[in-house]
Write an enzyme that holds these catalytic residues in place. Structure first.
Site, short mmCIF file in Angstrom:
data_model
loop_
_atom_site.label_atom_id
_atom_site.label_comp_id
_atom_site.label_asym_id
_atom_site.label_seq_id
_atom_site.Cartn_x
_atom_site.Cartn_y
_atom_site.Cartn_z
CG PHE A 1 -1.79 1.07 1.36
CD1 PHE A 1 -2.84 1.54 0.39
CD2 PHE A 1 -1.43 2.04 2.39
CE1 PHE A 1 -3.77 2.61 0.59
CE2 PHE A 1 -2.49 3.28 2.55
CZ PHE A 1 -3.44 3.58 1.39
CD GLN A 2 -0.54 5.97 1.15
OE1 GLN A 2 0.23 6.11 2.00
NE2 GLN A 2 -1.59 6.71 0.46
#
Length: 563
Positions: free
Chosen positions: A110-111
């Site tokens: 994530f990210q």
């Protein structure tokens, strides 16, 4: 101490006073340490691009390194345009990005993005920190690389587990990099050759670029120009390196340069170019650029020399030191100021003929406000003492032509990348770096909307920036090209919806004003300059006004379209 604390301690050791940033999950440990460090000012922007431009404006106006602090993924990628802007204009900023934990790198966590891979072509150098023990040295190296030699942006990507890990904080006093050794001192034989060319010249020109400002060499450039009675031309990035109202200043050269600057360069026999990279907007058709001149090129970056233009005397050195050495040769030559004045009398007579024949001018027609008139009045009222940050396009060129910059670092503009949306956040950085100075953002109605959200930042920081919007309802420079070269087919340049900038200013807690007639210009500017808060002045200008002179792409700089 933890990696996060190391970062904060390193910033303090580097003399950093302010950071521009936006928090997120992967950078929270550093933000937590920042919370405990009240002597480090943090400016919360509203978009990460705004942070990089603000750090850039801070660096340009102060000469210090600008610092950015953002999170991973979209936080990091939102800085890319700002990093590229700083890279193209050789501006020292350090961008600190959070990253996912090292065990997750490469797993599409994530990210997660490969920000070092993405920014490799647009940074002077970048680092991914893999070991806690390397962190202090990497931060030291980042600042050293950013501000030495030809300055530029450096990115440091710091995984979350490195921020949380603990280690010994051993911060180096100085750093040496085996493969990075900028040359500062000029070769004395090359300086001697340069002086001999100037001594034998009949039609010399001194050309100044952004490197003169970066090297703090403006005083040396002025002394040399005055001693030898040299005509001075400046690139867009070089404006403010030499006083614009000086009798020897010919203003800007290039695509939108003055007629007399371009003609002087085209007809000179010796061109002393200092801190320039001979960008295509300066040279026009390269084969026709200064065709009869012997060219002396002083630059600290060896890769800039011989890259675009053939050079007769290359001098790889710091501009300030090279000009000092050249001044020593002038002194040793024993020729007084009168000698140089008399030697170049005929040359100056020719230049003055060009100036009289085609001065910078514009036609006041009807009730339309002419943007050139606005800039002229602004210069008169500020006496050339303001820091001016521009957006990109017609507003930028009108400013470059009609505002006579008096002091170095007083023009903040995106030259190499031409980044719309740069000027306002850059003005924020400049105002924070220069709290006692007047900072003005000159904008177009297109550019200002690209980072308009930073009004919240400026109001929150209580910055008395003056925003002057030259509002013509078009993407003005693109429209001008379509008018001249595309049969007036105005494709996608006319705005159907433009915000009410007065109400927008008020919505953010700023002051908004609007004018539509020429007689309103001077009273409105006076009122704006006397207002001690953030002001937007929305000026409705002649909608199809152009920037002239103009050299069409691919043409010689002598092939100017004039008013």
């Amino acid at each position: 101490m933890t990696g996060a604390k190391m970062v904060i301690e390193a910033l303090k050791r580097e003399g950093v006073e302010v950071l521009f940033g936006y928090p997120g999950g992967a950078i929270l440990d550093i933000y937590d340490e920042l919370y405990k460090t009240p002597d480090l000012k943090h400016v919360l922007v509203r978009h990460e691009q705004g942070a990089t431009h603000a750090a850039d404006g801070y660096a340009r106006s102060t000469g210090k390194v600008g610092v950015v602090l953002v999170t991973s993924g979209p936080g990091a990628t939102n800085t890319v345009t700002g990093i590229a802007t700083a890279y193209m204009d050789s501006i020292p900023i350090v961008v600190l990005t959070g990253q996912v934990p090292t065990r997750l790198i490469g797993n599409d966590a994530f990210q997660e993005v490969d920000i070092t891979g993405i920014t490799r072509p647009i940074t002077k150098h970048n680092f991914l920190v893999k070991r806690i023990e390397d962190l202090p040295t990497i931060i030291k190296a980042a600042f050293y690389i950013a501000k030495t030699g030809r300055p530029g942006p450096v990115l440091v990507d710091i995984p979350k587990d490195i921020q949380q890990a603990k280690g010994e904080f051993n911060y180096p006093e100085e750093i040496k990099l085996r493969s990075y050794n900028p040359v500062y001192e000029p070769h004395i034989k090359q300086i001697e050759r340069a002086y001999q060319l100037l001594e034998n010249a009949e039609r010399p020109v001194l050309m100044l670029g952004g490197g003169v400002i970066s090297a703090n060499a403006s005083e040396e450039a002025r002394k040399l120009a005055e001693k030898l009675k040299l005509p001075v031309v400046m690139t867009l990035m070089g404006l403010s390196a030499f006083p614009g109202d000086h009798e020897q200043s010919l203003g800007m050269l290039g695509m939108h340069g003055t007629y007399y600057a371009n003609m002087a360069v085209a007809n000179c026999d010796v061109l002393l170019a200092v801190g320039v990279r001979f960008d295509d907007r300066v040279t026009g058709k390269v084969d026709a650029f200064a065709p009869g001149a012997k060219i002396i090129h002083i630059d600290i970056d060896p890769s800039s020399i011989q890259k675009s233009v053939k050079v007769d005397v290359p001098i790889v050195a710091d501009c300030k030191r090279a000009l000092k050495r050249l001044l020593e040769f002038v002194k040793q030559g024993g020729k007084d100021k009168k000698y140089w004045e008399e030697r170049f009398t005929d040359w100056w007579e020719q230049i003055n003929i060009w100036k009289r024949r085609y001065p910078l001018t514009y036609k006041q027609e009807g009730d339309y406000i002419k943007p050139q008139f606005v800039i002229e009045k602004l210069w008169e009222l500020t006496k050339g003492e303001a820091i001016i940050a521009t957006e990109v396009g017609q507003n930028q060129m009108w400013t470059a032509l009609f505002y006579k910059f008096k002091h170095p670092r007083s023009l903040i503009t995106s030259g190499g990348l031409g980044t719309m949306g740069f000027g306002f956040p850059a003005a924020i950085g400049a105002q924070i770096g220069n709290p006692d100075k007047l900072v003005i953002n000159i904008a177009g109605d297109g550019s200002i909307q690209m980072n308009i959200q930073e009004l919240a930042t400026a109001v929150e920081q209580r910055l008395p920036i003056k925003i002057i919007i030259l509002n013509n309802g078009f993407l003005g420079m693109v429209r001008q090209w379509q008018e001249l070269f595309y049969g007036k087919r105005y494709s996608a340049v006319k705005f159907q919806v433009i915000p009410d900038f007065v109400k927008l200013a008020e919505a953010y807690g700023a002051v908004g004003m609007r004018i539509t007639r020429p007689e309103e210009v001077e009273p409105a500017l006076k009122k704006v300059l006397q207002t001690n808060s953030l002001v937007i002045l929305d000026i409705h200008i002649a909608p199809e006004e152009g920037v002239f002179p103009m050299v069409p792409a691919g043409k010689a700089t002598t092939e100017m379209i004039l008013l």
